[in-house]
Design a protein around this motif. Structure first.
Motif: not given
Length: 532
Positions: A157-181
């Motif tokens: 549960a602890r490892v999965n929660t940490t990984i899932t928070i990371f999963k929010f950040i990377i897709p978010g940066l991908t969306i912003l990066g591609l939309l801006i670039a």
């Protein structure tokens, strides 16, 4: 000592992260690309429709999960409502679909590595299959998923929660990066228009391009209900919340992907875009090296988080199948010190390796997994309505979702339509996979001297005929879904909707007061502890 002592250590937030972590796996790395190949820019509509359809199906399981907060619940509900035959087919389909996700996630990580700027990395994947080295990397990852779940529920549960928070950040940066670039609005209208393959392309994308596959993860909170600290509150929040949050992320990712594709990549149309590591390749094409590095890292994190979650949930499914009476008793044993069904985990590890070497690429399994899961989905809307016929003295109903009389038939119809949209002959092949499991069912029926078989056969006949009928309709259906075009496009939808309603009401009428309910649903010790 009670061998079924599942520990209730998972809180609402962690359970929601389990669902979201399962949904945001390799699907986000490949789904937008595969959907665009099949539907073009209209893949946006496919994700919106897919989110709504899975939400309807998920609502039925949210109510079921609170009635029976069991480990491996997804393989138990049909057993409670219709007896052994329906329970086995539904459970077998669900287990086959979910256990095969474990190697698929590992393969996704290895496939993304093939875009690394090294000669040895490029040799990992040839555009269709992983090489021997790629398979070895994937196999190591499967073992890592196994080890993270082997020792304790709390560690998972602890490892999965940490990984899932990371999963929010990377897709978010991908969306912003591609939309801006680089966002090309013309991509949505040029190159054969917004819907290059019409509605047929959109619907096929829902079924086979990773959309249903991606949303399969909503099952994880249901299958881990036996370990939720407060299942009546946590399960509906986790199921509905994870579907909606993931839906928003996937729609935005699809939007960014379509806009970021460079015009020279579309010379031969959307169906001919060749990308081994879709978002990373686009990031490199736009000079976003920092984003490409993050994506290469996330190609391990996102699939690994999902792989670990499915390693946990498939073990609970085997546990549930054993309680249904279809697996040896050893698979129902839960280690009392760590609260984990270890024997079930070992079985799933072996099966994962078999799938890993039979299907050597992400795309080769995603559509099969989706269709197999749909077979288990069709029982949920029917089971929930069967249980509504009984009083609280038979079925405890902590959650009663309003409008279920409308939600359930819509969910059943939608699942039936997606099954058809998956195209012939895939529908026939998956139906055949269901038949392969029946000898196991008959073995245990013979072992029990066929006790109750007649009643269970009568109660499950609707599902057997439904599967045969759907495969037949797929075969003779519209050529747009690879059928023989005996039933023309448009009329096929009408026939399936009417047929689905007939099977839906037949399925409800076939439900009966099974021995599990007649004797009173007996929760395991962990469930009783949670109620104190």
């Amino acid at each position: 000592m009670n061998n079924n002592n599942m520990r209730r250590d998972i809180k609402t937030f962690a359970l929601t992260m389990t669902g979201l972590g399962s949904i945001i796996g390799s699907g986000w790395l490949f789904g937008a690309w595969r959907a665009a190949e099949v539907a073009g820019p209209a893949a946006l509509i496919a994700w919106i429709l897919g989110t709504l359809i899975i939400l309807f199906i998920g609502l039925t399981y949210a109510e079921l999960g609170t009635m029976f907060p069991e480990a491996g619940g997804m393989v138990r509900y049909a057993q409670f409502s219709h007896g052994s035959l329906t329970g086995f087919i539904s459970g077998w389909a669900n287990w086959i679909a979910i256990v095969s996700v474990i190697p698929v996630e590992a393969e996704a990580s290895a496939q993304y590595m093939s875009s690394w700027p090294f000669d040895w990395a490029k040799a990992l994947y040839n555009g269709q299959d992983l090489s021997a080295t790629g398979l070895l990397i994937a196999a190591v990852l499967v073992v890592v998923y196994f080890l993270f779940n082997y020792f304790t529920v709390k560690l998972f549960a602890r490892v999965n929660t940490t990984i899932t928070i990371f999963k929010f950040i990377i897709p978010g940066l991908t969306i912003l990066g591609l939309l801006i670039a680089g966002f090309h609005s013309k991509n949505f209208t040029h190159y054969n228009g917004f819907m290059p393959h019409g509605w047929a392309g959109i619907l096929t994308a829902i079924a086979t391009s990773g959309i249903v596959f991606a949303f399969n993860g909503f099952q994880s909170p249901v299958n881990m209900a036996g370990e939720a600290r407060n299942p009546q509150r946590s399960i509906p929040i986790a199921v509905i919340g994870s579907i909606l949050m993931a839906g928003v992320i996937y729609i935005l990712l699809q939007l960014a992907f379509i806009g970021a594709v460079k015009p020279d990549m579309l010379t031969h149309g959307w169906e001919h875009i060749q990308l081994n590591s879709p978002f990373a390749d686009l990031a490199l094409a736009w000079g976003l090296n920092w984003l490409a590095l993050l994506l290469f890292a996330d190609a391990f994190v996102s699939p690994s988080g999902t792989g670990m979650t499915y390693t946990a949930t498939t073990a609970r499914m085997i546990y549930g199948m054993e309680r249904n009476g279809y697996f040896p008793k050893v698979f129902g044993f839960v280690n009392p010190k760590v609260g984990v069904p270890r024997a079930a985990m070992w079985l799933n590890l072996v099966v994962s390796f078999i799938f890993l070497f039979l299907f050597r690429g992400w795309g080769s399994l995603a559509s099969v997994i989706s269709v197999a899961t749909l077979i288990s989905y069709v029982t949920g809307p029917i089971s929930v309505m069967v249980f509504r016929r009984y009083g609280d003295d038979i079925v405890n109903r902590p959650l009663k979702i309003k409008g279920m009389q409308i939600i359930a038939p819509i969910a059943f119809i939608m699942a039936s339509l997606i099954y058809y949209w998956a195209q012939w002959p895939l529908t026939g092949k998956v139906t055949l996979i269901m038949v392969i499991g029946l000898p196991i069912y008959f073995f245990y029926q013979a072992k029990a001297n066929w006790k109750g078989f007649g009643q269970d056969l009568k109660a499950g006949l609707w599902l057997v005929i439904y599967l045969i009928y759907m495969a037949f309709i797929s075969c003779i259906g519209s050529s747009k879904f690879h059928g023989h075009n005996i039933i023309p496009y448009g009329w096929d939808f009408i026939i399936i909707i009417i047929s689905a309603l007939i099977f839906y009401f037949w399925g409800i009428r076939s439900g009966y007061l099974t021995k599990d309910l007649k004797n009173g649903y007996q929760p395991n010790q962990g469930e009783m502890d949670a109620g104190r």
